[in-house]
Write a protein that holds these residues in place. Structure first.
Motif, mmCIF file in Angstrom:
data_model
loop_
_atom_site.group_PDB
_atom_site.id
_atom_site.type_symbol
_atom_site.label_atom_id
_atom_site.label_comp_id
_atom_site.label_asym_id
_atom_site.label_seq_id
_atom_site.Cartn_x
_atom_site.Cartn_y
_atom_site.Cartn_z
ATOM 1 N N SER A 124 -15.008 15.235 30.509
ATOM 2 C CA SER A 124 -15.603 14.769 29.247
ATOM 3 C C SER A 124 -14.554 13.994 28.472
ATOM 4 C CB SER A 124 -16.084 15.954 28.414
ATOM 5 O OG SER A 124 -17.136 16.604 29.085
ATOM 6 N N LEU A 126 -13.239 11.535 25.215
ATOM 7 C CA LEU A 126 -13.415 11.343 23.779
ATOM 8 C C LEU A 126 -12.831 9.973 23.453
ATOM 9 C CD1 LEU A 126 -14.266 12.433 21.026
ATOM 10 C CD2 LEU A 126 -12.004 13.513 20.851
ATOM 11 N N ASN A 127 -13.700 8.956 23.425
ATOM 12 C CA ASN A 127 -13.248 7.585 23.231
ATOM 13 C C ASN A 127 -12.872 7.364 21.771
ATOM 14 O OD1 ASN A 127 -12.816 4.828 23.173
ATOM 15 N ND2 ASN A 127 -14.466 4.403 24.589
ATOM 16 N N CYS A 132 -8.242 7.570 24.970
ATOM 17 C CA CYS A 132 -9.451 8.274 25.378
ATOM 18 C C CYS A 132 -9.054 9.561 26.096
ATOM 19 C CB CYS A 132 -10.287 7.372 26.284
ATOM 20 S SG CYS A 132 -11.981 7.947 26.482
#
Length: 135
Positions: A124, A126-127, A132
């Motif tokens: 997963s 997180l940009n 990221c």
């Protein structure tokens, strides 16, 4: 009788010229993709997976200049630009890959008669724009 020998000789010469012309104009076999890689991003995170969802990574393939290469992800992920990309004089072609789902992704670089594949793990992401992290 002498005339028929000349006809046979002329026919044989013509057939030989045709065979040479076919060999000279036969299309070359397509060049193979010799390398394929996806560079991991610069983000850090808690996941052992080097790639994260919604983050963008550069895929690079090496092939003969003038060939076309297409990239695809067998799971949910996209490449930009999509479709066949012309290999330039450097012999490399790149596209930006963005995975949409976590898990195992099979990535492919394909041209006529050749394919290279990679299997990568996606966590997963997180940009954050400039980074990221993969969680």
């Amino acid at each position: 009788m002498h005339r028929s020998r000349r006809t046979v000789s002329t026919t044989a010469l013509s057939m030989g010229a045709l065979a040479v012309a076919l060999v000279v104009t036969a299309p070359a076999a397509p060049a193979a993709i010799t390398e394929f890689e996806v560079a991991p991003g610069s983000g850090t995170g808690s996941s052992p997976a080097p790639y994260g969802t919604h983050c963008t990574y550069t895929a690079t393939a090496t092939a003969e200049p003038g060939e076309y290469v297409s990239f695809y992800d067998s799971q949910k992920g996209s490449f930009d630009p999509p479709g066949a990309i012309l290999v330039g004089a450097s012999g490399t072609v790149t596209a930006e890959w963005t995975p949409q789902t976590s898990g195992t992704h099979d990535l492919h670089a394909v041209n006529i008669g050749s394919e290279q594949s990679l299997q990568v793990e996606v966590g997963s992401g997180l940009n954050l724009g400039s980074a990221c992290p993969v969680l």
